[in-house]
Design a protein around this motif. Structure first.
Motif, PDB file in Angstrom:
ATOM      1  N   ILE A   1       0.841  -1.203   0.000  1.00  0.00           N
ATOM      2  CA  ILE A   1       0.000   0.000   0.000  1.00  0.00           C
ATOM      3  C   ILE A   1       0.874   1.251   0.000  1.00  0.00           C
ATOM      4  O   ILE A   1       0.580   2.226  -0.702  1.00  0.00           O
ATOM      5  CB  ILE A   1      -0.953  -0.026   1.207  1.00  0.00           C
ATOM      6  N   ASP A   2       1.964   1.233   0.744  1.00  0.00           N
ATOM      7  CA  ASP A   2       2.914   2.351   0.686  1.00  0.00           C
ATOM      8  C   ASP A   2       3.533   2.436  -0.703  1.00  0.00           C
ATOM      9  O   ASP A   2       3.719   3.525  -1.247  1.00  0.00           O
ATOM     10  CB  ASP A   2       4.016   2.165   1.734  1.00  0.00           C
ATOM     11  N   GLY A   3       3.862   1.279  -1.280  1.00  0.00           N
ATOM     12  CA  GLY A   3       4.433   1.270  -2.620  1.00  0.00           C
ATOM     13  C   GLY A   3       3.487   1.849  -3.649  1.00  0.00           C
ATOM     14  O   GLY A   3       3.914   2.529  -4.596  1.00  0.00           O
ATOM     15  N   ALA A   4       2.183   1.622  -3.466  1.00  0.00           N
ATOM     16  CA  ALA A   4       1.199   2.144  -4.416  1.00  0.00           C
ATOM     17  C   ALA A   4       1.259   3.665  -4.494  1.00  0.00           C
ATOM     18  O   ALA A   4       1.088   4.247  -5.569  1.00  0.00           O
ATOM     19  CB  ALA A   4      -0.202   1.689  -4.010  1.00  0.00           C
TER      20      ALA A   4
ATOM     21  N   ALA B   1      -3.311  -3.943  -4.129  1.00  0.00           N
ATOM     22  CA  ALA B   1      -3.453  -3.889  -2.666  1.00  0.00           C
ATOM     23  C   ALA B   1      -4.116  -2.595  -2.231  1.00  0.00           C
ATOM     24  O   ALA B   1      -4.951  -2.595  -1.315  1.00  0.00           O
ATOM     25  CB  ALA B   1      -2.082  -4.028  -2.013  1.00  0.00           C
ATOM     26  N   ALA B   2      -3.758  -1.492  -2.894  1.00  0.00           N
ATOM     27  CA  ALA B   2      -4.363  -0.199  -2.546  1.00  0.00           C
ATOM     28  C   ALA B   2      -5.849  -0.185  -2.891  1.00  0.00           C
ATOM     29  O   ALA B   2      -6.678   0.345  -2.136  1.00  0.00           O
ATOM     30  CB  ALA B   2      -3.632   0.921  -3.271  1.00  0.00           C
ATOM     31  N   ARG B   3      -6.216  -0.782  -4.022  1.00  0.00           N
ATOM     32  CA  ARG B   3      -7.633  -0.852  -4.411  1.00  0.00           C
ATOM     33  C   ARG B   3      -8.417  -1.711  -3.432  1.00  0.00           C
ATOM     34  O   ARG B   3      -9.541  -1.369  -3.019  1.00  0.00           O
ATOM     35  CB  ARG B   3      -7.776  -1.415  -5.825  1.00  0.00           C
ATOM     36  N   ASP B   4      -7.815  -2.829  -3.024  1.00  0.00           N
ATOM     37  CA  ASP B   4      -8.494  -3.694  -2.066  1.00  0.00           C
ATOM     38  C   ASP B   4      -8.716  -2.968  -0.738  1.00  0.00           C
ATOM     39  O   ASP B   4      -9.765  -3.117  -0.108  1.00  0.00           O
ATOM     40  CB  ASP B   4      -7.671  -4.962  -1.826  1.00  0.00           C
ATOM     41  N   ARG B   5      -7.735  -2.174  -0.328  1.00  0.00           N
ATOM     42  CA  ARG B   5      -7.880  -1.402   0.900  1.00  0.00           C
ATOM     43  C   ARG B   5      -9.009  -0.387   0.783  1.00  0.00           C
ATOM     44  O   ARG B   5      -9.829  -0.258   1.692  1.00  0.00           O
ATOM     45  CB  ARG B   5      -6.560  -0.688   1.218  1.00  0.00           C
TER      46      ARG B   5
END
Length: 333
Positions: A280-283, A325-329
């Motif tokens: 998520i940080d990488g996104a 991962a960011a979309r899932d969050r």
């Protein structure tokens, strides 16, 4: 499905639209846009970054020489001429060209001329640092001065100090010093590099690109250890590796303007966060990159760093994992 159609763009100017125009003109031998761009460049940090990119393009043309002939009193033209000569000397050294010594001498002399012409400019001193790696045996006294702290190495510390005096924590100056470390002693270069980047980043302020330096050393260690050949790769998920990635995120990325950031720094940070499983940080970093990418450090993950398609595939896989991962969050929220 949109992500499946995404293809990254490699361009040395990155987000700098004005620089992109000047680069295109230089490739066709035209220098007026380069002169005008540099005339309105607001600070030494951006000046250093732009002149470096422009020189890599201009080294294959006579455009800067034509500019200097047309405007011999221009300090900007003199600095760019120096940049070009240094770029050519470094390339000759890398290719073991028979004229390397001659090109090195000419570039070294041009650096000192430019330093006199533009006494407040850090670039002539950055250029001298770039040339220091050509002195493999440290024959020149200015390349073997005592270090400013323990656990450091003899080197061109006075040159770094001159660049620092004009533009504190100049990104390229410290990267040139890191390249000197690698060229100095193959047997101890990694340990010396670790000590150097820890020393450099420890005093750097928030927003300084020097907080990304440890990520570059981590990639070099991975490359030398042939990390991509190991069945279970724990190199990027160790506490130290995760700490370096999160420090770069918090101390640099969160305090810098993306439009002014180095593409290499952004790519190294995105790569480190992906490797540390901080998706998520990488996104956030991948989103900041937008359409642009650099082949380093993604090439270190392949058996053939020259395989452009494979390198791009690694980048896209990392980008896709982080953005997913960011979309899932967001969907979960």
């Amino acid at each position: 499905m949109a992500s499946d159609r995404f293809r990254p763009v490699f361009h040395p100017a990155g987000h700098d639209d004005e620089l992109r125009t000047a680069v295109q003109d230089l490739r066709t031998g035209r220098w007026l846009s380069t002169r005008d761009l540099l005339a309105r460049t607001p600070d030494w940090t951006l000046w250093t970054q732009r002149t470096q990119v422009l020189a890599t393009v201009a080294a294959g043309t006579d455009a800067v020489q034509a500019w200097l002939a047309e405007e011999p009193r221009s300090s900007a033209a003199a600095v760019m001429h120096t940049r070009v000569l240094v770029e050519r000397a470094v390339r000759a050294h890398r290719e073991n060209h028979p004229r390397t010594e001659e090109l090195w001498q000419g570039a070294w002399e041009a650096c000192h001329v430019a330093a006199r012409r533009a006494p407040d400019d850090p670039v002539p001193w950055v250029c001298l640092l770039a040339l220091s790696r050509l002195d493999n045996d440290q024959r020149m006294e200015e390349h073997r001065l005592p270090p400013p702290g323990p656990m450091l190495f003899p080197g061109p510390w006075a040159l770094l100090a001159e660049a620092d005096k004009r533009d504190p924590y100049n990104r390229e100056a410290y990267h040139r010093m890191l390249q000197f470390v690698y060229a100095r002693r193959a047997d101890a270069s990694l340990s010396e590099a670790v000590n150097f980047v820890q020393w450099a980043s420890s005093s750097a302020p928030q927003g300084s690109a020097l907080h990304v330096l440890p990520l570059f050393v981590r990639v070099e260690r991975y490359r030398k250890e042939n990390g991509h050949e190991k069945a279970l790769d724990l190199h990027w998920v160790t506490p130290d590796a995760t700490r370096d990635a999160m420090r770069a995120l918090g101390l640099w990325f969160d305090h810098t303007a993306v439009a002014r950031a180095s593409l290499l720094d952004l790519n190294h940070l995105a790569h480190a966060l992906w490797g540390a499983l901080r998706f998520i940080d990488g996104a956030r970093v991948f989103e900041a990159l937008g359409p642009y990418y650099a082949t380093a450090p993604w090439s270190c993950r392949t058996r053939d760093p020259g395989d452009a398609a494979r390198v791009e595939e690694v980048f896209l896989r990392a980008r896709g994992r982080c953005l997913s991962a960011a979309r899932d969050r967001r969907d979960g929220d």
